[in-house]
Design an enzyme around this catalytic site. Sequence first.
Site, PDB file in Angstrom:
ATOM      1  N   GLY A   1      -0.299   7.058   1.555  1.00 13.15           N
ATOM      2  CA  GLY A   1      -0.076   8.612   1.486  1.00 13.15           C
ATOM      3  C   GLY A   1      -0.497   9.392   2.505  1.00 13.15           C
ATOM      4  O   GLY A   1      -0.624  10.844   2.247  1.00 13.15           O
TER       5      GLY A   1
ATOM      6  N   LYS B   1       5.525   3.887  17.055  1.00 15.29           N
ATOM      7  CA  LYS B   1       5.141   2.952  15.791  1.00 15.29           C
ATOM      8  C   LYS B   1       6.387   2.816  15.177  1.00 15.29           C
ATOM      9  O   LYS B   1       6.775   4.012  14.536  1.00 15.29           O
ATOM     10  CB  LYS B   1       4.063   3.184  15.191  1.00 15.29           C
ATOM     11  CG  LYS B   1       3.898   1.998  14.483  1.00 15.29           C
ATOM     12  CD  LYS B   1       2.379   2.029  13.792  1.00 15.29           C
ATOM     13  CE  LYS B   1       2.146   0.988  12.764  1.00 15.29           C
ATOM     14  NZ  LYS B   1       0.917   0.932  12.198  1.00 15.29           N
TER      15      LYS B   1
ATOM     16  N   CYS C   1       6.633   5.302   8.375  1.00 13.09           N
ATOM     17  CA  CYS C   1       5.967   4.864   7.166  1.00 13.09           C
ATOM     18  C   CYS C   1       7.015   4.796   5.854  1.00 13.09           C
ATOM     19  O   CYS C   1       7.995   5.796   5.834  1.00 13.09           O
ATOM     20  CB  CYS C   1       5.006   5.947   6.691  1.00 13.09           C
ATOM     21  SG  CYS C   1       4.147   5.666   4.928  1.00 13.09           S
TER      22      CYS C   1
ATOM     23  N   GLY D   1       1.563  -7.071  12.261  1.00 14.78           N
ATOM     24  CA  GLY D   1       1.973  -7.418  10.906  1.00 14.78           C
ATOM     25  C   GLY D   1       1.760  -9.178  10.589  1.00 14.78           C
ATOM     26  O   GLY D   1       2.273  -9.809  11.157  1.00 14.78           O
TER      27      GLY D   1
ATOM     28  N   ASN E   1       0.885  -1.242  -0.016  1.00 16.72           N
ATOM     29  CA  ASN E   1      -0.090  -0.058  -0.028  1.00 16.72           C
ATOM     30  C   ASN E   1       0.931   1.458  -0.004  1.00 16.72           C
ATOM     31  O   ASN E   1       2.026   1.139   0.540  1.00 16.72           O
ATOM     32  CB  ASN E   1      -0.912  -0.083   1.204  1.00 16.72           C
ATOM     33  CG  ASN E   1      -0.304   0.574   2.365  1.00 16.72           C
ATOM     34  OD1 ASN E   1      -0.473   1.704   2.426  1.00 16.72           O
ATOM     35  ND2 ASN E   1       0.153  -0.042   3.371  1.00 16.72           N
ATOM     36  N   ALA E   2       0.271   2.527  -0.518  1.00 19.22           N
ATOM     37  CA  ALA E   2       0.864   3.586  -0.535  1.00 19.22           C
ATOM     38  C   ALA E   2      -0.310   4.592  -0.647  1.00 19.22           C
ATOM     39  O   ALA E   2      -0.806   5.286  -1.628  1.00 19.22           O
ATOM     40  CB  ALA E   2       1.894   3.817  -1.888  1.00 19.22           C
TER      41      ALA E   2
ATOM     42  N   GLY F   1       0.462  -7.771   5.480  1.00 12.43           N
ATOM     43  CA  GLY F   1      -0.367  -9.192   5.273  1.00 12.43           C
ATOM     44  C   GLY F   1       0.564 -10.191   5.740  1.00 12.43           C
ATOM     45  O   GLY F   1       1.652 -10.213   6.303  1.00 12.43           O
TER      46      GLY F   1
HETATM   47  C1  LIG Z   1      -4.004   0.240   3.514  1.00 17.04           C
HETATM   48  C2  LIG Z   1      -3.213   0.510   4.677  1.00 17.04           C
HETATM   49  C3  LIG Z   1      -3.013   1.829   5.192  1.00 17.04           C
HETATM   50  C4  LIG Z   1      -2.247   2.009   6.315  1.00 17.04           C
HETATM   51  N1  LIG Z   1      -2.269   3.161   6.747  1.00 17.04           N
HETATM   52  C5  LIG Z   1      -1.335   3.328   8.205  1.00 17.04           C
HETATM   53  C6  LIG Z   1      -1.356   4.632   8.587  1.00 17.04           C
HETATM   54  O1  LIG Z   1      -1.828   5.569   8.420  1.00 17.04           O
HETATM   55  N2  LIG Z   1      -0.507   4.702   9.842  1.00 17.04           N
HETATM   56  C7  LIG Z   1       0.218   3.831  10.471  1.00 17.04           C
HETATM   57  O2  LIG Z   1       0.909   4.018  11.518  1.00 17.04           O
HETATM   58  N3  LIG Z   1       0.095   2.601   9.957  1.00 17.04           N
HETATM   59  C8  LIG Z   1      -0.524   2.385   8.475  1.00 17.04           C
HETATM   60  N4  LIG Z   1      -0.575   1.055   7.961  1.00 17.04           N
HETATM   61  C9  LIG Z   1       0.116  -0.140   8.586  1.00 17.04           C
HETATM   62  C10 LIG Z   1      -0.459  -0.854   9.468  1.00 17.04           C
HETATM   63  O3  LIG Z   1      -1.188  -0.176  10.531  1.00 17.04           O
HETATM   64  C11 LIG Z   1       0.263  -2.322   9.925  1.00 17.04           C
HETATM   65  O4  LIG Z   1       1.303  -1.549  10.794  1.00 17.04           O
HETATM   66  C12 LIG Z   1       0.758  -2.930   8.850  1.00 17.04           C
HETATM   67  O5  LIG Z   1      -0.187  -2.948   7.696  1.00 17.04           O
HETATM   68  C13 LIG Z   1       1.089  -4.353   9.184  1.00 17.04           C
HETATM   69  O6  LIG Z   1       0.183  -4.990   9.733  1.00 17.04           O
HETATM   70  P1  LIG Z   1      -1.104  -6.132   8.853  1.00 17.04           P
HETATM   71  O7  LIG Z   1      -0.301  -6.960   8.175  1.00 17.04           O
HETATM   72  O8  LIG Z   1      -1.854  -6.593   9.957  1.00 17.04           O
HETATM   73  O9  LIG Z   1      -1.662  -5.216   7.925  1.00 17.04           O
HETATM   74  C14 LIG Z   1      -1.366   1.046   6.804  1.00 17.04           C
HETATM   75  C15 LIG Z   1      -1.543  -0.428   6.345  1.00 17.04           C
HETATM   76  C16 LIG Z   1      -2.202  -0.723   5.100  1.00 17.04           C
HETATM   77  C17 LIG Z   1      -2.445  -1.957   4.717  1.00 17.04           C
END
Ligand SMILES: Cc1cc2nc3c(=O)[nH]c(=O)nc-3n(C[C@H](O)[C@H](O)[C@H](O)COP(=O)(O)O)c2cc1C
Lengths: 307, 256
Positions: free
Chosen positions: A74, A166, A130, A245, A71-72, A219
Amino acid sequence: MSIKLDVELAGLRLRNPTILASGILGISKKILERVAKSGAGAVTTKSITVKPRGGHNNPIFIQSTKETFLNAVGYSNPGLKAAKKEFEDLSDFPIPVIGSLVGEDAEEFAYLAENIKEIGFKAIEIVLSCPHTPGYGLLGGHGTPEATKEITSAVRKKTKLPLFVKLSPNVMNLGEVAKAAEKAGADAITAVNTLGPGMVIDVETAKPILGFKVGGLSGPALKPIAMRCVYDIYKAVKIPIIGVGGIITGKDAVEMMMAGASAVGIGTGVYYRGMNIFKEVCDEIEEFLESHGYSNVKKIIGLAHRD
Amino acid sequence: MEIPEVLEIKSVIKENYKTKTFFFNKKIEAEPGQFLMVWIPGIDEKPFAVSFENPLGITVGRVGSFTTQLLKMKKGDKLGIRGPYGNGFKLKGKEICLVAGGRGIIPLAFLAEKFKKVDITAIVGANTKDDLFFVKRLKKYCFRIIVVTDDGSSGIKGFPTDSLKDLLEKEKFDCVYTCGPEIMMKKVFDICENYNTECQASLERYMKCGFGLCGQCCIDDIRICKDGPVFNSKQLSKLTEFGVFERDKSGKKVYF
Ligand SMILES: Cc1cc2nc3c(=O)[nH]c(=O)nc-3n(C[C@H](O)[C@H](O)[C@H](O)COP(=O)(O)O)c2cc1C
Ligand SMILES: Cc1cc2nc3c(=O)[nH]c(=O)nc-3n(C[C@H](O)[C@H](O)[C@H](O)COP(=O)(O)OP(=O)(O)OC[C@H]3O[C@@H](n4cnc5c(N)ncnc54)[C@H](O)[C@@H]3O)c2cc1C
Ligand code: FES
C-alpha cells in the site's frame, strides 16, 4: 577471456545489469548502500508519494506457494519531504540511485518530478501499475495507453533525468502502452510490476490473510509472464527495457535479457538468496557468457528475437 | 512458508492488570529473543517475542489498539502465528546479568529458563509495583533478583541502570543481557562499555514482513527482523541510530 558485464541504460552506465526493484528494502540511504555493497548495478527507492502513507495493515507480504508471493504494502513511505531529506546527499553513492515516484494523477506525478530535482537521483521511475492501492496504478486507471501518455508527458516536461515508466503485466496490449510511454518521452520501460491481484484465504477462520485482502503476485511464479511481457515490449519500442519479475538466478537474468531486457530488476529474489543475490546472479551470468563464448553481456540482449 | 499458521488458544494466564500469556497446543524450538508475527484474523499482525516454547506461549502487554484487542482473546479463539524469526541471545560465560525494563522481561524470562545452568542475576525494572510480572518465574532460575521501580512501590526506588552500575562497581559479569525501552538499553550498553563488559540487547522497530524484505524495520543498514533483533556490543557500537530514532508505520523518523 575477460567478460564485460557493464551495460548502458538510457544514458546511465551500470557496472552490471542487476537492479534492486522498487519496494524491496529501499527505505533509507543506508540500507541501499548495503545493497550496493552486495553487488547491485543500481538501486531503486521505495515509491515516494507526496504525503506520508502508513500503507495497508499487516500482513502485507505473504507466500502462497513456494514460488509465489503476494504483497499489498500500500505504498507505505514517509512522503516527499522526508524522502528529500533521506536522499539529500547521494554524491558519495557508488552506483546510480533510481527514485521511484507514484501519484494519483498526471499533476501529482509532475509535482513529484519537479520537487525531487535537488536530490541526486540518477533516474526517475514512475509507477503506473500497482494492482492493490486505491487511487494509484491500475486502481487509479493508469494502465491504459491514454493515461500512460498523459502522465509520462506531464513528468517529461518537469525533468531532464532519464525517465523510466513501470508497467503492469495485467494489460493485454502492453506493446501499445509501452509505445505510448515512448512517444511521450520515456527513456526506458520497467516491466513488470506485480500481477493480479491475487488472494489467499485462511480456511480455519475463512478470512483473507493479507491486510488488504488482495495483493500483487511476485516471485518465480511471475517469471514466465514477465518474460512474455518484455518480449512483447521489445518488439514494440526502441527504448531499453528493465526486465523485472521472478529473477532468482543468473540463468533467469540471461533469459530475461534474451527476451529483450537491457537490465534486470530483482525484488522477491532477495528472499530466496539474501542480499548477496546481486553478486551471485552476476557471477552466474558471467559463467554463462564464458561457457557460451560471449565476451560481453550486451550481446545477448534481444537474442530471442533473431530469426 | 511465510504464511500464518492458525492456532487455537488453549489457555490464558493473567500476569498483571495489563498483561496476559496465551498458550497454544504446539511445541516449537526457539532461541530466547526470537519473535513471532501474531495475526488477529481480519485485523492486523504484529511482532511478539517467544515467551514459552513447550507449549508455545506469548505474553502480551497492553499498549495501543492491537494489543488491546489481543488481550480480549479467550480460550478457544484463533490466532495466526508465523515464525520464529530473527536471531536470539547467545550464552556467553558462566555469570550473567539480565537488565529488564517493563515488558522487556518477556524474552529475558525465557532466556533465564534456557540458560538456567549459569549464575544469573536479574535486575527487573518497572514503573510501579502493579506493572511487575514474571518475577516469580525468574526466581526459579536466578540466584539473585533486584527489583527496581520508578516510584519505589516495590524493591529499590530508581532506575535499573543505576542498579547495574552499582553491581559493576563491585563485580564482573561475562555478559549483560538487556531488553526494554531503547533509552534504557542505550544506557545499559554505555555502562557496559565503561566497565568493559560484553552486552547483548534485543532491539525493536516497526515490523511488517518479518523476513527481511520490506525494509520497514531498518536501523542503519541492519534489518532488525532478519539480522537481529539481538545485537552484541560490537554491533551495537556501530549503530548510529541506536537510542536516537525509530520509524513509524510510514517510515517517518520518530526521535526518542
Ligand atoms: C514487498 C514488495 C513491495 C513492492 N513495492 C513496490 C513499490 O513501492 N513500487 C513499485 O514500483 N513496485 C513495487 N513492487 C514490485 C516490485 O518492484 C517488482 O516489480 C515485482 O515484485 C516483481 O519482481 P520480483 O518477482 O523480483 O519481486 C513491490 C514488490 C514487493 C514484493
Ligand atoms: C521483536 C519484537 C518483540 C516484541 N515482543 C513483545 C512481547 O513479547 N510482548 C509484547 O507485549 N510486546 C512485544 N513487542 C511490542 C509489540 O509488537 C507492540 O507493543 C505492539 O505492536 C503495539 O501495537 P498496538 O496497536 O497495541 O500499539 P500502537 O498504538 O500501534 O503502537 C504503540 C507502539 O508500539 C510499537 N509498534 C506498533 N506496531 C508495531 C509493529 N508492527 N512492529 C513493531 N512495533 C510496533 C511502536 O513503537 C508504537 O509506537 C515486540 C516488538 C518487537 C519488535
Ligand atoms: S520487517 Fe520487513 S524487513 Fe524487517
